[in-house]
Write a protein that holds these residues in place. Structure first.
Motif, PDB file in Angstrom:
ATOM      1  N   PRO A 147      -1.356  -4.639  -6.864  1.00 52.54           N
ATOM      2  CA  PRO A 147      -1.956  -5.324  -5.723  1.00 52.54           C
ATOM      3  C   PRO A 147      -2.251  -6.795  -6.045  1.00 52.54           C
ATOM      4  O   PRO A 147      -2.154  -7.219  -7.199  1.00 52.54           O
ATOM      5  N   GLU A 148      -2.647  -7.505  -5.011  1.00 58.32           N
ATOM      6  CA  GLU A 148      -3.014  -8.914  -5.191  1.00 58.32           C
ATOM      7  C   GLU A 148      -4.457  -8.999  -5.690  1.00 58.32           C
ATOM      8  O   GLU A 148      -5.325  -8.222  -5.267  1.00 58.32           O
ATOM      9  N   VAL A 149      -4.698  -9.926  -6.582  1.00 57.22           N
ATOM     10  CA  VAL A 149      -6.071 -10.190  -7.021  1.00 57.22           C
ATOM     11  C   VAL A 149      -6.834 -10.741  -5.814  1.00 57.22           C
ATOM     12  O   VAL A 149      -6.372 -11.698  -5.169  1.00 57.22           O
ATOM     13  N   ALA A 150      -7.965 -10.116  -5.511  1.00 62.45           N
ATOM     14  CA  ALA A 150      -8.725 -10.503  -4.318  1.00 62.45           C
ATOM     15  C   ALA A 150      -9.043 -11.991  -4.344  1.00 62.45           C
ATOM     16  O   ALA A 150      -9.615 -12.495  -5.308  1.00 62.45           O
ATOM     17  N   ALA A 151      -8.638 -12.689  -3.283  1.00 67.06           N
ATOM     18  CA  ALA A 151      -8.839 -14.141  -3.193  1.00 67.06           C
ATOM     19  C   ALA A 151      -9.799 -14.436  -2.044  1.00 67.06           C
ATOM     20  O   ALA A 151      -9.949 -13.624  -1.131  1.00 67.06           O
ATOM     21  N   PRO A 152     -10.447 -15.595  -2.065  1.00 67.84           N
ATOM     22  CA  PRO A 152     -11.404 -15.921  -1.007  1.00 67.84           C
ATOM     23  C   PRO A 152     -10.738 -16.055   0.366  1.00 67.84           C
ATOM     24  O   PRO A 152     -11.377 -15.857   1.382  1.00 67.84           O
ATOM     25  N   GLU A 153      -9.464 -16.412   0.375  1.00 71.31           N
ATOM     26  CA  GLU A 153      -8.734 -16.567   1.639  1.00 71.31           C
ATOM     27  C   GLU A 153      -7.355 -15.941   1.499  1.00 71.31           C
ATOM     28  O   GLU A 153      -6.793 -15.936   0.398  1.00 71.31           O
ATOM     29  N   PRO A 154      -6.781 -15.456   2.611  1.00 77.50           N
ATOM     30  CA  PRO A 154      -5.460 -14.834   2.532  1.00 77.50           C
ATOM     31  C   PRO A 154      -4.401 -15.778   1.971  1.00 77.50           C
ATOM     32  O   PRO A 154      -3.445 -15.336   1.333  1.00 77.50           O
ATOM     33  N   ALA A 155      -4.592 -17.072   2.179  1.00 79.18           N
ATOM     34  CA  ALA A 155      -3.600 -18.040   1.682  1.00 79.18           C
ATOM     35  C   ALA A 155      -3.656 -18.186   0.171  1.00 79.18           C
ATOM     36  O   ALA A 155      -2.762 -18.778  -0.428  1.00 79.18           O
ATOM     37  N   GLY A 156      -4.703 -17.646  -0.434  1.00 79.03           N
ATOM     38  CA  GLY A 156      -4.788 -17.699  -1.883  1.00 79.03           C
ATOM     39  C   GLY A 156      -5.848 -18.669  -2.384  1.00 79.03           C
ATOM     40  O   GLY A 156      -6.669 -19.176  -1.612  1.00 79.03           O
ATOM     41  N   TRP A 157      -5.815 -18.920  -3.663  1.00 74.57           N
ATOM     42  CA  TRP A 157      -6.798 -19.768  -4.333  1.00 74.57           C
ATOM     43  C   TRP A 157      -6.369 -21.225  -4.224  1.00 74.57           C
ATOM     44  O   TRP A 157      -5.194 -21.547  -4.378  1.00 74.57           O
ATOM     45  N   GLU A 158      -7.343 -22.089  -4.023  1.00 72.81           N
ATOM     46  CA  GLU A 158      -7.026 -23.505  -3.889  1.00 72.81           C
ATOM     47  C   GLU A 158      -6.821 -24.132  -5.262  1.00 72.81           C
ATOM     48  O   GLU A 158      -7.641 -23.942  -6.167  1.00 72.81           O
TER      49      GLU A 158
END
Ligand SMILES: Nc1nc2c([nH]c(=O)n2[C@H]2C[C@H](O)[C@@H](COP(=O)(O)OP(=O)(O)OP(=O)(O)O)O2)c(=O)[nH]1
Length: 170
Positions: free
Chosen positions: A91-102
């Motif tokens: 799975p994807e590492v949970a990020a603050p936003e669906p677009a990913g980490w800034e």
């Protein structure tokens, strides 16, 4: 009297499809590679050898998504190119936003859990890195590395979520 309508600027291209001109943000993908899916004890970190601004800093292996490529597809390609290994992605590492980490340059990075697809395979620093390290998840080792600054919150999330990375949501 009618005033002329100013021309609308063209909508910005999505980070995943923008041309490789270096000017627009691109989607970056990163790999949180664990030594074991069921009971992980170590994480693979990679030290950048280039460019000069990033040399010596640690990061998650990965790179930019090419136009037309999916995120996971790009990550599997980067793993082959940079580490010389096949990876089973989780799975994807949970990020603050669906677009990913800034990231620092306005780009975004999506990070996926992974384990080596073939038993006994050994990642090698083939491209962009001069050192790879399997670091214990327990203890201060991972946190004490000189990470790319934008990676620090990702590292914290990886350390928090590693134990259940492949089992969460099942
Ligand atoms: N791979 C990776 N890149 C990161 C991380 N954190 C971070 O800020 N970045 C930045 C560094 C770069 O500016 C960008 C990724 O570019 P890259 O040089 O790894 O991409 P690439 O392998 O496709 O290389 P290239 O074809 O553009 O030479 O994202 C990270 O953890 N992993």
């Amino acid at each position: 009297m009618t005033s002329a309508t100013p021309a609308r600027p063209a909508p910005a291209a999505s980070p995943t499809t923008s041309p490789r001109d270096g000017a627009r943000p691109r989607l970056v993908v990163g790999l949180a590679l664990l030594d074991d899916a069921a009971a992980p004890t170590r994480l693979l970190a990679a030290r950048r050898s280039a460019p000069a601004t990033l040399r010596g800093l640690w990061e998650f292996p990965g790179g930019k998504v090419e136009p037309g490529e999916g995120a996971q597809e790009a990550l599997l390609r980067e793993c082959r190119e940079e580490l010389g290994v096949a990876v089973r992605l989780g799975p994807e590492v949970a990020a603050p936003e669906p677009a990913g980490w800034e990231l620092a340059n306005g780009a975004r990075m999506r990070v996926f859990w992974g384990v080596l697809a073939e038993e006994g395979a050994r990642p090698r620093a083939l491209q962009d890195h001069d050192l790879l390290a399997w670091l214990p998840l327990a203890g201060p080792g991972v946190r004490h590395l000189d990470w790319i600054p934008a990676d620090r919150p990702i590292v914290a999330e990886v350390l928090r979520g590693a134990a259940t990375a492949f089992s969460a949501g099942r």
